[in-house]
Write an enzyme that holds these catalytic residues in place. Structure first.
Site, PDB file in Angstrom:
ATOM      1  N   LYS A  79      63.839 119.622  14.585  1.00  0.00           N
ATOM      2  CA  LYS A  79      65.265 119.567  14.218  1.00  0.00           C
ATOM      3  C   LYS A  79      65.780 118.140  13.988  1.00  0.00           C
ATOM      4  O   LYS A  79      66.604 117.917  13.106  1.00  0.00           O
ATOM      5  CB  LYS A  79      66.109 120.268  15.282  1.00  0.00           C
ATOM      6  N   GLY A 141      68.084 120.833  29.512  1.00  0.00           N
ATOM      7  CA  GLY A 141      67.404 120.441  28.285  1.00  0.00           C
ATOM      8  C   GLY A 141      68.257 119.504  27.451  1.00  0.00           C
ATOM      9  O   GLY A 141      69.492 119.585  27.477  1.00  0.00           O
ATOM     10  N   ALA A 142      67.567 118.616  26.734  1.00  0.00           N
ATOM     11  CA  ALA A 142      68.275 117.627  25.914  1.00  0.00           C
ATOM     12  C   ALA A 142      67.573 117.454  24.579  1.00  0.00           C
ATOM     13  O   ALA A 142      67.550 116.364  24.013  1.00  0.00           O
ATOM     14  CB  ALA A 142      68.351 116.300  26.664  1.00  0.00           C
ATOM     15  N   TYR A 231      64.075 133.771  23.700  1.00  0.00           N
ATOM     16  CA  TYR A 231      64.195 135.221  23.598  1.00  0.00           C
ATOM     17  C   TYR A 231      62.795 135.824  23.578  1.00  0.00           C
ATOM     18  O   TYR A 231      61.828 135.178  23.191  1.00  0.00           O
ATOM     19  CB  TYR A 231      64.990 135.625  22.349  1.00  0.00           C
ATOM     20  N   GLY A 253      68.475 134.761  24.425  1.00  0.00           N
ATOM     21  CA  GLY A 253      69.145 134.216  23.247  1.00  0.00           C
ATOM     22  C   GLY A 253      69.096 135.051  21.975  1.00  0.00           C
ATOM     23  O   GLY A 253      69.238 134.499  20.872  1.00  0.00           O
TER      24      GLY A 253
HETATM   25  P1  NDP Z   1      62.900 120.650  21.625  1.00  0.00           P
HETATM   26  O1  NDP Z   1      61.425 120.550  21.496  1.00  0.00           O
HETATM   27  O2  NDP Z   1      63.761 119.844  20.724  1.00  0.00           O
HETATM   28  O3  NDP Z   1      63.353 120.276  23.132  1.00  0.00           O
HETATM   29  C1  NDP Z   1      62.656 120.828  24.210  1.00  0.00           C
HETATM   30  C2  NDP Z   1      63.412 120.571  25.515  1.00  0.00           C
HETATM   31  O4  NDP Z   1      62.774 121.316  26.547  1.00  0.00           O
HETATM   32  C3  NDP Z   1      63.423 119.127  25.966  1.00  0.00           C
HETATM   33  O5  NDP Z   1      64.641 118.870  26.651  1.00  0.00           O
HETATM   34  C4  NDP Z   1      62.229 119.073  26.931  1.00  0.00           C
HETATM   35  O6  NDP Z   1      62.352 118.063  27.906  1.00  0.00           O
HETATM   36  C5  NDP Z   1      62.358 120.428  27.585  1.00  0.00           C
HETATM   37  N1  NDP Z   1      61.110 120.949  28.152  1.00  0.00           N
HETATM   38  C6  NDP Z   1      59.979 121.295  27.480  1.00  0.00           C
HETATM   39  N2  NDP Z   1      59.058 121.793  28.330  1.00  0.00           N
HETATM   40  C7  NDP Z   1      59.623 121.770  29.568  1.00  0.00           C
HETATM   41  C8  NDP Z   1      59.176 122.151  30.857  1.00  0.00           C
HETATM   42  N3  NDP Z   1      57.943 122.677  31.045  1.00  0.00           N
HETATM   43  N4  NDP Z   1      60.011 122.004  31.897  1.00  0.00           N
HETATM   44  C9  NDP Z   1      61.234 121.476  31.714  1.00  0.00           C
HETATM   45  N5  NDP Z   1      61.731 121.083  30.519  1.00  0.00           N
HETATM   46  C10 NDP Z   1      60.926 121.227  29.456  1.00  0.00           C
HETATM   47  O7  NDP Z   1      63.221 122.225  21.494  1.00  0.00           O
HETATM   48  P2  NDP Z   1      64.594 122.873  21.024  1.00  0.00           P
HETATM   49  O8  NDP Z   1      65.697 122.134  21.677  1.00  0.00           O
HETATM   50  O9  NDP Z   1      64.626 123.023  19.552  1.00  0.00           O
HETATM   51  O10 NDP Z   1      64.467 124.378  21.622  1.00  0.00           O
HETATM   52  C11 NDP Z   1      64.671 124.610  23.012  1.00  0.00           C
HETATM   53  C12 NDP Z   1      64.636 126.115  23.297  1.00  0.00           C
HETATM   54  O11 NDP Z   1      65.763 126.760  22.709  1.00  0.00           O
HETATM   55  C13 NDP Z   1      63.406 126.860  22.765  1.00  0.00           C
HETATM   56  O12 NDP Z   1      63.019 127.830  23.711  1.00  0.00           O
HETATM   57  C14 NDP Z   1      63.909 127.529  21.499  1.00  0.00           C
HETATM   58  O13 NDP Z   1      63.164 128.677  21.166  1.00  0.00           O
HETATM   59  C15 NDP Z   1      65.323 127.883  21.949  1.00  0.00           C
HETATM   60  N6  NDP Z   1      66.251 128.062  20.828  1.00  0.00           N
HETATM   61  C16 NDP Z   1      66.798 129.298  20.624  1.00  0.00           C
HETATM   62  C17 NDP Z   1      67.706 129.501  19.622  1.00  0.00           C
HETATM   63  C18 NDP Z   1      68.313 130.841  19.435  1.00  0.00           C
HETATM   64  O14 NDP Z   1      68.899 131.086  18.380  1.00  0.00           O
HETATM   65  N7  NDP Z   1      68.244 131.731  20.413  1.00  0.00           N
HETATM   66  C19 NDP Z   1      68.107 128.422  18.703  1.00  0.00           C
HETATM   67  C20 NDP Z   1      67.527 127.150  19.051  1.00  0.00           C
HETATM   68  C21 NDP Z   1      66.608 127.000  20.042  1.00  0.00           C
HETATM   69  P3  NDP Z   1      61.804 116.551  27.674  1.00  0.00           P
HETATM   70  O15 NDP Z   1      62.901 115.830  26.934  1.00  0.00           O
HETATM   71  O16 NDP Z   1      61.568 116.038  29.035  1.00  0.00           O
HETATM   72  O17 NDP Z   1      60.537 116.684  26.851  1.00  0.00           O
END
Ligand code: NDP
Length: 286
Positions: A79, A141-142, A231, A253
């Site tokens: 993204k 999450g960020a 989801y 979601g």
């Molecule tokens: P990104 O890859 O941009 O960000 C991932 C985030 O998850 C980061 O904050 C990362 O932390 C954290 N993370 C990853 N693995 C772990 C872990 N094992 N424990 C703790 N934190 C973790 O992903 P997105 O932001 O694009 O997506 C996030 C989620 O939202 C996904 O599950 C996606 O499917 C869902 N989503 C759903 C949507 C919907 O319409 N329902 C729309 C958009 C997203 P760090 O910074 O430390 O790496």
């Protein structure tokens, strides 16, 4: 810039091409959702999945558009890369610096938009009847999804947002980016303070890996709504945790997925489809 060319109603020639890029994407329900939208609005389009690794993102996306694709949804981990790639950003995508929808215009402009925030707020407010004003919200999450939803959430005049992330400095810098919109702070998971929150949103991708961030006790009260952006058919680790903590509601979601897709469809086709039939069609599968 003129509106994307549209192939017109169903049955009139070759379908216009759309799709989803991500890594991975095989679990996606977007082809089903956009297929139903196309049918209900009589639009002649196809929607496919493109699994593209981060190092190939720029080259492969440009190839898709030069090859005739009219629009793409973008999911993790692309993204922020998509926000850097496009020529123009809508105001909400500029604010998020994350793009989940790209539209290709006749003059070769690539416009990046972000429909995640409206997808989440429509699902919470319209579908789930959750009132957001004056609520305390914890966002886990960020990444790209968190960036997309913070602006629309803060527009609801929340009392406070706390962003907690595995990599805590990312939570702090994301909070600083949105500090002009409301009371917002960032921290690591172990630093999250109480009292319990009204709404806890899981915007980490941990659920996709079957994991759950380790969180302090006392974050969930009797009225707390827990919302996992992830989801799937079964409980996620986050909704299982929320249920074990006696949250008032523990949701996945699906509604956000359908509502953000409807906003993407609107950008591409100029029509916002009715989402209720899609939500009803998905319900037996969840
Ligand atoms: P990104 O890859 O941009 O960000 C991932 C985030 O998850 C980061 O904050 C990362 O932390 C954290 N993370 C990853 N693995 C772990 C872990 N094992 N424990 C703790 N934190 C973790 O992903 P997105 O932001 O694009 O997506 C996030 C989620 O939202 C996904 O599950 C996606 O499917 C869902 N989503 C759903 C949507 C919907 O319409 N329902 C729309 C958009 C997203 P760090 O910074 O430390 O790496």
């Amino acid at each position: 810039m003129s509106w994307p060319q549209q192939g017109g109603a169903a049955g009139e020639g070759k379908p216009d091409q759309y799709g989803l890029v991500g890594h991975p994407v095989s679990h996606s329900w977007s082809p089903f959702i956009h297929g139903m939208f196309a049918q209900s609005t009589a639009q002649n389009l196809s929607y496919r999945l493109f699994d593209i690794a981060p190092q190939d993102f720029r080259r492969d996306i440009l190839q898709l558009f030069t090859g005739g694709v009219r629009g793409l949804n973008v999911t993790l981990p692309h993204k922020q890369a998509a926000a850097d790639l496009v020529n123009e950003l809508t105001p909400r995508a500029t604010r998020a610096q994350a793009v989940n929808t790209i539209a290709f215009f006749e003059d070769t402009t690539l416009l990046g938009d972000n429909t995640d925030g409206v997808g989440l707020t429509v699902d919470l407010e319209r579908n789930m009847k959750v009132a957001l004003a004056d609520k305390r919200v914890l966002m886990l999450g960020a990444g790209g999804a968190a960036r997309g939803v913070l602006g629309p959430l803060l527009e609801r005049e929340l009392r406070e947002v706390v962003i907690a992330n595995r990599t805590s400095h990312k939570a702090r810098s994301l909070a600083a980016e949105f500090a002009d919109l409301g009371t917002i702070s960032g921290c690591g998971f172990s630093e999250i303070g109480g009292p319990s929150y009204d709404l806890i949103i899981n915007a980490t991708s941990a659920s996709l890996h079957g994991a759950m961030p380790s969180l302090p006790d006392g974050l969930v009260g009797e009225q707390t709504v827990c919302y996992d952006m992830a989801y799937g058919r079964a409980q996620t680790p986050f909704t299982a945790w929320a249920t074990a903590q006696h949250a008032a509601r523990a949701c996945k979601g699906w509604g956000m997925l359908v509502e953000q897709a409807a906003e993407s469809f609107l950008l591409w086709r100029g029509i916002r489809p009715n989402t209720r039939p899609v939500l009803d069609a998905l319900a037996p599968h969840l």
